[in-house]
Design a protein around this motif. Structure first.
Motif, PDB file in Angstrom:
ATOM      1  N   GLN A 100       0.828  -1.203   0.000  1.00 60.95           N
ATOM      2  CA  GLN A 100       0.000   0.000   0.000  1.00 60.95           C
ATOM      3  C   GLN A 100       0.863   1.255   0.000  1.00 60.95           C
ATOM      4  O   GLN A 100       0.618   2.213  -0.753  1.00 60.95           O
ATOM      5  CB  GLN A 100      -0.922  -0.002   1.212  1.00 60.95           C
ATOM      6  N   HIS A 101       1.880   1.256   0.838  1.00 58.75           N
ATOM      7  CA  HIS A 101       2.760   2.421   0.916  1.00 58.75           C
ATOM      8  C   HIS A 101       3.538   2.621  -0.384  1.00 58.75           C
ATOM      9  O   HIS A 101       3.736   3.759  -0.829  1.00 58.75           O
ATOM     10  CB  HIS A 101       3.724   2.267   2.091  1.00 58.75           C
ATOM     11  N   ARG A 102       3.978   1.513  -0.976  1.00 56.24           N
ATOM     12  CA  ARG A 102       4.698   1.620  -2.252  1.00 56.24           C
ATOM     13  C   ARG A 102       3.802   2.240  -3.319  1.00 56.24           C
ATOM     14  O   ARG A 102       4.248   3.087  -4.104  1.00 56.24           O
ATOM     15  CB  ARG A 102       5.179   0.243  -2.710  1.00 56.24           C
ATOM     16  N   ASN A 103       2.555   1.831  -3.341  1.00 58.06           N
ATOM     17  CA  ASN A 103       1.611   2.404  -4.309  1.00 58.06           C
ATOM     18  C   ASN A 103       1.502   3.917  -4.125  1.00 58.06           C
ATOM     19  O   ASN A 103       1.460   4.675  -5.096  1.00 58.06           O
ATOM     20  CB  ASN A 103       0.234   1.761  -4.154  1.00 58.06           C
ATOM     21  N   ALA A 104       1.453   4.360  -2.866  1.00 53.44           N
ATOM     22  CA  ALA A 104       1.330   5.788  -2.585  1.00 53.44           C
ATOM     23  C   ALA A 104       2.605   6.538  -2.965  1.00 53.44           C
ATOM     24  O   ALA A 104       2.546   7.641  -3.530  1.00 53.44           O
ATOM     25  CB  ALA A 104       1.007   6.006  -1.110  1.00 53.44           C
ATOM     26  N   ILE A 105       3.743   5.959  -2.660  1.00 53.81           N
ATOM     27  CA  ILE A 105       5.019   6.617  -2.985  1.00 53.81           C
ATOM     28  C   ILE A 105       5.194   6.726  -4.500  1.00 53.81           C
ATOM     29  O   ILE A 105       5.607   7.778  -5.017  1.00 53.81           O
ATOM     30  CB  ILE A 105       6.186   5.847  -2.334  1.00 53.81           C
ATOM     31  N   ASP A 106       4.867   5.674  -5.210  1.00 50.97           N
ATOM     32  CA  ASP A 106       4.972   5.710  -6.680  1.00 50.97           C
ATOM     33  C   ASP A 106       4.035   6.763  -7.260  1.00 50.97           C
ATOM     34  O   ASP A 106       4.398   7.491  -8.200  1.00 50.97           O
ATOM     35  CB  ASP A 106       4.647   4.331  -7.268  1.00 50.97           C
ATOM     36  N   ALA A 107       2.831   6.857  -6.705  1.00 49.76           N
ATOM     37  CA  ALA A 107       1.877   7.858  -7.185  1.00 49.76           C
ATOM     38  C   ALA A 107       2.372   9.269  -6.872  1.00 49.76           C
ATOM     39  O   ALA A 107       2.174  10.200  -7.672  1.00 49.76           O
ATOM     40  CB  ALA A 107       0.503   7.624  -6.563  1.00 49.76           C
ATOM     41  N   ALA A 108       3.019   9.442  -5.725  1.00 52.14           N
ATOM     42  CA  ALA A 108       3.570  10.752  -5.369  1.00 52.14           C
ATOM     43  C   ALA A 108       4.640  11.171  -6.374  1.00 52.14           C
ATOM     44  O   ALA A 108       4.714  12.349  -6.770  1.00 52.14           O
ATOM     45  CB  ALA A 108       4.151  10.704  -3.961  1.00 52.14           C
ATOM     46  N   LYS A 109       5.451  10.222  -6.806  1.00 50.85           N
ATOM     47  CA  LYS A 109       6.470  10.522  -7.814  1.00 50.85           C
ATOM     48  C   LYS A 109       5.821  10.927  -9.131  1.00 50.85           C
ATOM     49  O   LYS A 109       6.220  11.907  -9.764  1.00 50.85           O
ATOM     50  CB  LYS A 109       7.376   9.308  -7.999  1.00 50.85           C
ATOM     51  N   ARG A 110       4.791  10.186  -9.528  1.00 50.83           N
ATOM     52  CA  ARG A 110       4.108  10.515 -10.778  1.00 50.83           C
ATOM     53  C   ARG A 110       3.453  11.892 -10.723  1.00 50.83           C
ATOM     54  O   ARG A 110       3.382  12.619 -11.719  1.00 50.83           O
ATOM     55  CB  ARG A 110       3.049   9.455 -11.104  1.00 50.83           C
ATOM     56  N   ALA A 111       2.969  12.243  -9.545  1.00 52.72           N
ATOM     57  CA  ALA A 111       2.265  13.523  -9.384  1.00 52.72           C
ATOM     58  C   ALA A 111       3.218  14.705  -9.251  1.00 52.72           C
ATOM     59  O   ALA A 111       2.771  15.858  -9.242  1.00 52.72           O
ATOM     60  CB  ALA A 111       1.347  13.459  -8.165  1.00 52.72           C
ATOM     61  N   GLY A 112       4.503  14.432  -9.122  1.00 50.56           N
ATOM     62  CA  GLY A 112       5.464  15.512  -8.985  1.00 50.56           C
ATOM     63  C   GLY A 112       5.480  16.155  -7.602  1.00 50.56           C
ATOM     64  O   GLY A 112       5.818  17.336  -7.455  1.00 50.56           O
ATOM     65  N   VAL A 113       5.110  15.378  -6.579  1.00 53.47           N
ATOM     66  CA  VAL A 113       5.135  15.885  -5.212  1.00 53.47           C
ATOM     67  C   VAL A 113       6.567  16.333  -4.869  1.00 53.47           C
ATOM     68  O   VAL A 113       7.529  15.616  -5.132  1.00 53.47           O
ATOM     69  CB  VAL A 113       4.666  14.798  -4.223  1.00 53.47           C
ATOM     70  N   ARG A 114       6.676  17.507  -4.284  1.00 54.87           N
ATOM     71  CA  ARG A 114       7.998  18.040  -3.947  1.00 54.87           C
ATOM     72  C   ARG A 114       8.522  17.495  -2.612  1.00 54.87           C
ATOM     73  O   ARG A 114       9.734  17.363  -2.434  1.00 54.87           O
ATOM     74  CB  ARG A 114       7.961  19.567  -3.874  1.00 54.87           C
TER      75      ARG A 114
END
Length: 282
Positions: free
Chosen positions: A82-96
């Motif tokens: 679950q956490h990996r999914n969130a981290i990968d999505a954060a990268k895709r979204a360009g989270v700073r």
């Protein structure tokens, strides 16, 4: 700036949002939750995001400058997925800037609860994102059942022996997270959060004695006796396993880590054990 808080329907996430709204305008805050209807009362932008459905996270995290990843309630190894999914999505979204709620000594602790935090911390560090890891110690609220039992029996009975923790309230951990999210200067930092002093089971008994005017003693019990105690209280087996394991780790010193870092983040001393217990038995 847009700050997105995950898990805002949970006890910690909801408090983080409340503290954030004391620091930034509500237009800067959004939440990502599995059940949006339950978060409408927060008065901020509510987005549907489900860590088990990664396709929902791109829209949930869109435009986020900072993201708080509140660790999920799944204590199994699936939590890491679950956490990996969130981290990968954060990268895709360009989270700073990614902020993650972890556990004291997560990289060295033998606690079952640390089993999923340690690999998540590694995923956070390897993501390439600027990060802050908030390692939360024990929560004072974790011992509400202990207080009730002590008031009924006259003793604080625990299999943690003379082990010590450095607990503060859930709200104070949330306030520290809000301070990091709304502030600057926390890049790639790992904060060990909790009280500036640690407490033993005997300290809990002494605080209860002072607050109630009754003599409350401390009794060390075995793991087996703890299982019987928790079973009699009606707790399910998986929860009992985590609690007994946590007490074993506390006995071994895994949560005996007083730290000034939470005090620095919230700008004041957190509530003491005696102060908090006094509010619970009044």
């Amino acid at each position: 700036m847009t700050i997105v808080v995950t898990g805002a329907n949970g006890q910690l996430g909801r408090l983080v949002v409340e503290h954030l709204l004391k620091r930034v305008d509500k237009s800067e805050v959004a939440v990502s939750v599995r059940e949006p209807a339950k978060a409408r009362d927060l008065g901020v932008d509510v987005r549907h995001g489900d860590f088990d459905r990664p396709e929902t996270l791109d829209a949930a995290f869109a435009g986020a400058d900072k993201l708080l990843l509140v660790s999920t309630g799944d204590a199994s190894d699936h939590r890491v997925t679950q956490h990996r999914n969130a981290i990968d999505a954060a990268k895709r979204a360009g989270v700073r800037h990614l902020v993650y709620t972890s556990l004291t000594k997560a990289d060295t602790s033998g606690m079952l609860l640390a089993r999923t935090h340690a690999p998540t911390e590694e995923l956070v560090k390897a993501s390439g994102l600027t990060y802050t890891i908030l390692r939360n110690n024990w929560y004072l609220e974790n011992n509400l059942g202990t207080i009730a039992a002590a008031l009924a029996t006259g003793t604080v009975a625990s299999s943690a022996g003379d082990g010590r923790t450095a607990p503060v309230t859930r709200s104070e951990y949330a306030e520290a997270a809000a301070a990091v999210l709304a502030g600057d200067g926390h890049e790639n930092a790992i904060y060990e959060l909790g009280a500036p002093v640690s407490y033993s089971g005997a300290d809990w008994a002494a605080a209860l004695t002072e607050a109630t005017g009754r003599e409350i003693t401390f009794t060390a019990i075995t793991d087996e006796q703890a299982v019987e105690q928790f079973t009699a209280a009606g707790l399910p087996a998986p929860v009992i396993e985590v609690l007994v394991d946590s007490n074993r780790a506390i006995a071994g010193g895994d949560l005996d880590l007083p730290s000034p870092e939470l005090t620095k983040l919230i700008g004041r001393e957190p509530v003491t054990l005696r102060e908090w217990i006094a509010t619970q038995v009044a």
